[in-house]
Structure formats: structure tokens, C-alpha cells
Design a protein around this motif. Structure first.
Motif, PDB file in Angstrom:
ATOM      1  N   THR A  64       0.861  -1.194   0.000  1.00 15.67           N
ATOM      2  CA  THR A  64       0.000   0.000   0.000  1.00 15.67           C
ATOM      3  C   THR A  64       0.896   1.241   0.000  1.00 15.67           C
ATOM      4  OG1 THR A  64      -0.047   0.426   2.384  1.00 15.67           O
ATOM      5  CG2 THR A  64      -1.562  -1.283   1.555  1.00 15.67           C
ATOM      6  N   PRO A  65       0.321   2.423  -0.254  1.00 14.42           N
ATOM      7  CA  PRO A  65       1.145   3.652  -0.231  1.00 14.42           C
ATOM      8  C   PRO A  65       1.836   3.868   1.112  1.00 14.42           C
ATOM      9  CG  PRO A  65      -0.980   4.093  -1.249  1.00 14.42           C
ATOM     10  CD  PRO A  65      -1.056   2.692  -0.703  1.00 14.42           C
ATOM     11  N   SER A  76      10.476  10.094  -4.878  1.00 11.65           N
ATOM     12  CA  SER A  76       9.769  10.959  -5.832  1.00 11.65           C
ATOM     13  C   SER A  76      10.652  12.120  -6.267  1.00 11.65           C
ATOM     14  CB  SER A  76       8.460  11.462  -5.221  1.00 11.65           C
ATOM     15  OG  SER A  76       8.740  12.241  -4.079  1.00 11.65           O
ATOM     16  N   ASP A 113       9.070   3.351 -10.860  1.00  9.50           N
ATOM     17  CA  ASP A 113       7.702   2.848 -10.994  1.00  9.50           C
ATOM     18  C   ASP A 113       7.347   2.100  -9.728  1.00  9.50           C
ATOM     19  OD1 ASP A 113       6.881   3.434 -13.813  1.00  9.50           O
ATOM     20  OD2 ASP A 113       8.733   2.327 -14.228  1.00  9.50           O
ATOM     21  N   HIS A 115       1.532  -0.983  -6.590  1.00  7.92           N
ATOM     22  CA  HIS A 115       0.864  -1.321  -5.331  1.00  7.92           C
ATOM     23  C   HIS A 115       0.078  -2.603  -5.502  1.00  7.92           C
ATOM     24  CE1 HIS A 115       1.559   3.065  -5.248  1.00  7.92           C
ATOM     25  NE2 HIS A 115       1.834   2.841  -3.970  1.00  7.92           N
ATOM     26  N   SER A 127      -3.941   1.122  -4.073  1.00  8.54           N
ATOM     27  CA  SER A 127      -3.230   2.196  -4.774  1.00  8.54           C
ATOM     28  C   SER A 127      -3.532   3.527  -4.102  1.00  8.54           C
ATOM     29  CB  SER A 127      -3.674   2.274  -6.237  1.00  8.54           C
ATOM     30  OG  SER A 127      -3.361   1.094  -6.906  1.00  8.54           O
ATOM     31  N   PRO A 128      -2.699   4.553  -4.366  1.00  5.05           N
ATOM     32  CA  PRO A 128      -3.021   5.881  -3.845  1.00  5.05           C
ATOM     33  C   PRO A 128      -4.309   6.386  -4.490  1.00  5.05           C
ATOM     34  CG  PRO A 128      -0.793   5.799  -4.783  1.00  5.05           C
ATOM     35  CD  PRO A 128      -1.474   4.529  -5.153  1.00  5.05           C
ATOM     36  N   THR A 129      -5.010   7.264  -3.779  1.00  4.98           N
ATOM     37  CA  THR A 129      -6.230   7.855  -4.318  1.00  4.98           C
ATOM     38  C   THR A 129      -5.912   8.543  -5.644  1.00  4.98           C
ATOM     39  OG1 THR A 129      -6.674   8.369  -2.013  1.00  4.98           O
ATOM     40  CG2 THR A 129      -8.246   9.204  -3.623  1.00  4.98           C
ATOM     41  N   SER A 157      -4.963   7.158  -8.372  1.00  8.16           N
ATOM     42  CA  SER A 157      -3.988   6.472  -9.210  1.00  8.16           C
ATOM     43  C   SER A 157      -4.665   5.842 -10.412  1.00  8.16           C
ATOM     44  CB  SER A 157      -3.277   5.385  -8.396  1.00  8.16           C
ATOM     45  OG  SER A 157      -2.582   4.507  -9.263  1.00  8.16           O
ATOM     46  N   PRO A 158      -4.078   5.990 -11.606  1.00  2.00           N
ATOM     47  CA  PRO A 158      -4.688   5.406 -12.801  1.00  2.00           C
ATOM     48  C   PRO A 158      -4.581   3.881 -12.801  1.00  2.00           C
ATOM     49  CG  PRO A 158      -2.547   6.346 -13.340  1.00  2.00           C
ATOM     50  CD  PRO A 158      -2.837   6.701 -11.894  1.00  2.00           C
ATOM     51  N   ARG A 159      -3.714   3.341 -11.961  1.00  2.00           N
ATOM     52  CA  ARG A 159      -3.470   1.904 -12.000  1.00  2.00           C
ATOM     53  C   ARG A 159      -4.124   1.223 -10.811  1.00  2.00           C
ATOM     54  NH1 ARG A 159       0.123  -2.447 -13.331  1.00  2.00           N
ATOM     55  NH2 ARG A 159       0.430  -3.402 -11.304  1.00  2.00           N
TER      56      ARG A 159
END
Lengths: 244, 197
Positions: free
Chosen positions: A154-155, A165, A173, A176, A180-182, A184-186
Motif C-alpha cells: 500500500t502507499p 519521488s 515505478d 501497489h 493504490s493511492p487515491t 492512481s490510474p493503475r
């Protein structure tokens, strides 16, 4: 670093400690006699009880180069003996015995002539030695291309989130596996052989590859790397787990 | 002045005189490997001892089994601080494999699939101290743990018990193998804590 530094015992003092993830702390140790270490090296921490009882564990060093400030990131194994002490009981100013630097194989040194791309692949807290390599690369003006693929639950489980970052010379890359983080496209999910291929340098670029994580993770990744045509002689691994 | 870590020690296991200094007991079996895990079938496996004259003594899988497999109960000690007690192994004693080997060399370089090497004094391999192991805990050795066959030298740190073992070369003097070149001790006696040089 051209010749390996001889490992020996040193006394360090806790300069700072802070929470790193939900289960890990970051320890900054001042070790006045530390000879420096290559990126990816590890050390042994030895704890001594008032009655003389001792226990020793190995930890990767997150820092590198000619510094006496040694950074560790210690993940707590709840049933363990040493890591709960380091996470919960150790205080600023406490002294700690360390032995090192250890390991001359799972390391990256900027003086190496090989300028092929470097692929770093981490599972969980296995990111610590690879983070050290990415930071060592950051200090060089011109060197190999770096990529880091980091698989984490998890994040909140990401080690060195802020520093990762901020890296400018390593493409990072983070995958997760649970959440995923809020935004996140994935969606969360484990790596698959197909998704994995998109995150690593192709075999045609003959990258050097460092893989660190729990044993099943390393075995899976190594298998995929071979299927993608990577040269087994270019792959170095470090495994952990099970040894509470 | 030794460093004392106040408050440490409450979680210790029961003291065990069979544990060398700096070791901790485990029930599972951790894996220490520097590279990839080779996957070699028994049909393609061979083991060769090469002397200083170039003479070769070789065994394939069946020939090794025919030399005679023994049961071994032993403790193992890994340099990464874990120990495992009373492991059940099966393997062929090195004494039998060296019976017809004529050599005046005192040292051996062990060679494995994957390019891994480790050095040992010949004296640490004889007198019932070392085996080519093919089974552990009642099952054939898995590739992860060095199968189909690994060296078993339990009185030394376990990196000396080379996984995926394929050959030995006699050496007139001691030379460092793979881990030894990378910082581990030339001999590796756990009771003397010979971890690193």
C-alpha cells in the motif's frame, strides 16, 4: 571505492529516528569510525543485554559513500527479537554496535566502467539497498540510465517515499499490490509477466539487474527476467525472509 | 567499554549450548543465494574431482547413488545468523568419493552450476565431515536449496555447503572462492565466528 574496505566493529550513536512506514523506522546513526560503504552494502547490528546476552542481525545500509552518518531502515518482524527493540525501544542518543561494511557483490559503485543501464527491482523492504544505489547514481553527473521497479502493498508501506519521488536520474515505478493511492490510474494488483515487461529495460539494452526482496518474489522476478531474454550473468539477487 | 542496550533481551529464546555465538534458532529454512536458481535435472547432472595432474574422477547421478547414500542428522549454521538444529539429510560421504583420488594438494575449490565457487581445506571434507547431499527433511533437495545435489559441510558456515555442486579442483594453496572474494572468511568456523575477513 576501488578496493573493498575491511569490515570491523564500530560503535554508533542514534542521531535521529523517525517512522518510515507503518511497520518500519528510519535510524540515522553517527558512527565516527565508519569507513564509508558502497551502495547496496549491509552491516550487522549487535545488541547486548545488561546480563551479557547478545543477538545480532543483518540490515542493508540505505546510505553510501564516504560518510560517517549511516542510515538504516528497519522493518519490524512482530515475532522477532531485535527489530522490535530497534523500532520501539531504541532512543535518540543510544549507542549501538555495528559490524561492517559487509558485502562486495550486491553493490553498485560509480567507478565501474560498465555504463549499461541499471535495472533495480524491489519487493517490500528489499528497496533499501536499491534506494542506496539510486541515490549514489543521483550524485553522479553523467552515468548509466537507472530504473527502479518497486512492488509494495500500500502507499503507507513505501520506504523513502519522499526521496524516491525526488530522484531525477532514476525512473521510478511503484506498483501497489493491495491498495493504490487515491486517484492512481493503475488499480492495485500484483505484477504479471506482461505488466512486468513494461517496467524494465529490454534485454536488448543488456542492463545490469539488481533484485532484492522476499525469496518467492525474487524467484518469480528472476524467472520472468530469463523468459524476457536477460543474461543470467547480469542479474544479482538478494533475498530475505523467514529468519525472524 | 562494551555497549549495553538497556531494556534489550526480554524476547530471547531459551539459551542453547548447541548455538554458536551470534546465531539464532529458526524453524524454517531461509535461502541465501547471490544469483539465479539453476534448474538442472538429475539426468544431466555429473560430479567431477580434478587433481593437480589433470586426472578426472567423475560420477553421474546413478553412479553417485551406487557409491552409497548415508543418513545424516546435523545442525547447520548460516553466516546470516540463523541456525537450524537436527536436520535430517541424505548424501554420499566425500570420503568414499576421494578413495581413489591421488593428490598431494591440501585445498579444494568447489564449483557449482551458475558459476559459484567456494574454497575449503581438504581436511574439512574428509573423516566423515562432508557429503554430496541429495535429500533434506525426507524429500529430494529442491533447486532453491541447491538440488539436485549440494555439498554438505555442516561444521562450517553454510555458504561452504555449495548448492548445485558439480565439481572439485585440487589446489596446492588456499585461494578465495566467490563469497570469500566478496568478504566472507576463508574457512568459516561458526564456533570461532569466522564470518568475515
Amino acid at each position: 571505492m576501488t578496493s573493498p574496505v575491511r569490515a570491523s566493529w564500530h560503535v554508533g550513536r542514534v542521531a535521529s529516528r523517525r517512522r518510515e512506514t507503518t511497520s518500519a523506522v528510519r535510524l540515522e546513526l553517527d558512527v565516527p569510525t565508519w569507513p564509508g560503504n558502497p551502495a547496496g552494502a549491509h552491516l550487522d547490528v549487535r545488541l547486548t543485554a545488561p546480563d551479557g546476552y547478545q543477538a545480532t542481525r543483518s540490515y542493508s545500509v540505505a546510505s553510501s559513500g564516504p560518510t560517517t552518518r549511516v542510515t538504516l531502515a528497519v522493518d519490524e518482524l512482530p515475532s522477532g527479537e531485535v527489530s522490535p527493540y530497534l523500532v520501539h525501544q531504541l532512543a535518540d542518543g543510544d549507542e549501538l554496535e555495528v559490524h561492517g561494511p559487509l558485502g562486495h557483490y550486491f553493490v553498485w559503485t560509480p567507478t565501474e566502467p560498465d555504463r549499461s543501464p541499471v535495472q533495480l527491482i524491489a519487493g517490500g523492504s528489499g528497496v533499501v539497498p536499491l534506494f542506496a544505489m539510486a541515490v549514489a547514481r543521483e550524485r553522479e553527473a553523467d552515468h548509466a540510465d537507472f530504473r527502479l521497479l518497486y512492488s509494495v502493498r500500500t502507499p503507507e508501506d513505501v520506504f523513502f517515499a519522499e526521496e524516491l519521488s525526488a530522484l531525477s536520474k532514476t525512473v521510478v515505478d511503484v506498483v501497489h499490490t493491495r491498495r493504490s493511492p487515491t486517484g492512481s490510474p493503475r488499480p492495485p494488483g500484483r505484477l504479471t509477466p506482461e505488466s512486468f515487461a513494461e517496467f524494465v529495460f529490454p534485454a536488448t539494452s543488456t542492463p545490469r539487474i539488481f533484485v532484492c526482496g522476499p525469496t518467492p518474489f525474487v524467484e518469480t522476478i528472476a524467472h520472468w527476467l530469463l523468459k524476457l531474454g536477460h543474461d543470467p550473468n547480469r542479474i544479482r539477487t538478494e533475498r530475505f525472509g523467514g529468519s525472524g | 567499554m562494551p555497549v549495553i542496550n538497556s531494556g534489550f533481551g526480554s524476547r530471547r529464546g531459551a539459551g542453547n549450548p548447541r548455538l554458536p555465538p551470534g546465531q539464532t534458532l529458526v524453524d524454517d529454512w531461509p535461502v541465501l543465494t547471490a544469483g539465479l536458481t539453476p534448474d538442472i535435472g538429475t539426468h544431466e547432472w555429473t560430479f567431477t574431482i580434478t587433481t593437480e595432474t589433470g586426472a578426472e574422477h567423475g560420477w553421474d547421478w546413478n553412479a553417485l547413488q551406487n557409491v552409497g547414500v548415508e543418513d545424516i542428522i546435523t545442525d547447520i549454521h548460516c553466516v546470516t545468523h540463523w541456525s537450524k538444529l537436527d536436520m535430517a539429510w541424505r548424501g554420499v560421504p566425500l570420503d568414499r568419493l576421494f578413495e581413489d583420488v591421488e593428490t598431494s594438494c591440501d585445498y579444494v575449490m568447489v564449483r557449482s552450476d551458475g558459476g559459484y565457487t567456494t574454497n575449503l581445506p581438504l581436511a574439512d571434507l574428509l573423516e566423515g565431515q562432508a557429503w554430496i547431499a541429495t535429500e533434506a527433511e525426507g524429500v529430494a533437495l529442491t533447486p532453491e536449496h541447491g538440488g539436485p545435489a549440494r555439498l554438505l559441510v555442516p561444521h562450517l558456515y553454510f555458504w561452504k555447503s555449495a548448492k548445485w555442486v558439480r565439481g572439485m579442483r585440487m589446489m596446492p594453496s588456499d585461494e578465495p572462492g566467490f563469497w570469500e572474494q566478496n568478504g566472507y572468511h576463508l574457512r568459516g568456523d561458526p564456533w570461532r565466528e569466522e564470518r568475515y575477513w
